[in-house]
Design an enzyme around this catalytic site. Sequence first.
Site, mmCIF file in Angstrom:
data_model
loop_
_atom_site.group_PDB
_atom_site.id
_atom_site.type_symbol
_atom_site.label_atom_id
_atom_site.label_comp_id
_atom_site.label_asym_id
_atom_site.label_seq_id
_atom_site.Cartn_x
_atom_site.Cartn_y
_atom_site.Cartn_z
ATOM 1 N N SER A 98 0.845 -1.188 0.000
ATOM 2 C CA SER A 98 0.000 0.000 0.000
ATOM 3 C C SER A 98 0.882 1.239 0.000
ATOM 4 C CB SER A 98 -0.915 0.026 1.235
ATOM 5 O OG SER A 98 -1.584 1.272 1.345
ATOM 6 N N TYR A 153 -2.042 -1.475 10.212
ATOM 7 C CA TYR A 153 -2.122 -1.637 8.755
ATOM 8 C C TYR A 153 -0.906 -1.043 8.065
ATOM 9 C CZ TYR A 153 -4.116 -1.658 4.045
ATOM 10 O OH TYR A 153 -4.339 -1.872 2.704
#
Length: 262
Positions: free
Chosen positions: A147, A164
């Site tokens: 990401s 995350y």
Amino acid sequence: MTTKQLFDLRGKTAMVTGGGSGLGRVMALVLAEAGANVVVCSRRVEVCEEVVKEIEALGSQGLALSLDVTNPESVVQCLDKALSHFGKIEILINASGTVFEAPATEMSLEQWQSMLNTNVTGTFLMCQAVGKHMIENEYGKIINISSSIGFKGVDPEAVDSVGYTTSKGAVMTLTKDLAVKWGRHGVFVNSIAPGVFTTGMNNPEIPGTLVNKAGAFIATQVPVRRLGTDNDLAGAVLYFASSASDYCTGQILVLDGGLGAK
């Protein structure tokens, strides 16, 4: 080799974890449209079966399998079934992932561990199992989905999930290290780092998702002033999966509408 031949995946077989929904589904269909057979696997085999129907409608072969990427036995069983059906896996896309939002001072250990187990350990276990097979065959393309927010700290107004961001940063390092170790064996390991795309977890039309919650903030920050779409992902996937990237390994391709350039 012509340009079309460089991107031709006919005769290849791919495995896509998390392929039943979101970006995983998009990538599975991109590979199928380029001619690849595709093994679609996730915890929810019923959604994978629906994607297989779409793959077959494109003229390619598909196989839906149940998979828990955090469970080594499940990983081995899934790979064995895929190899029994197709004989070989040349392409692996690790798209399984999970996210929980919570301030760092309040994130529970369970939430933290869940994200690390799925996003990092799950990616490693798949790379390890399928990588052994690819090394034996002296060829393979692995695409890990990280990401764009794994590179640095993120404003909490955009995404407030230290677990995350940490997990996606780890996926990038895993990608680079495996690329160095496995390049001599003909196995290429790269990563796509999407910014904000309209998926199940990031959908401005669905209340409670990350983009719906912070859509106005994100829209003002992305230089191209829009979220990513399926078409924005297709070219990157096809490049890393095909012969077009046969001199590219250990790379992170960021698809974020220019946000990281700021």
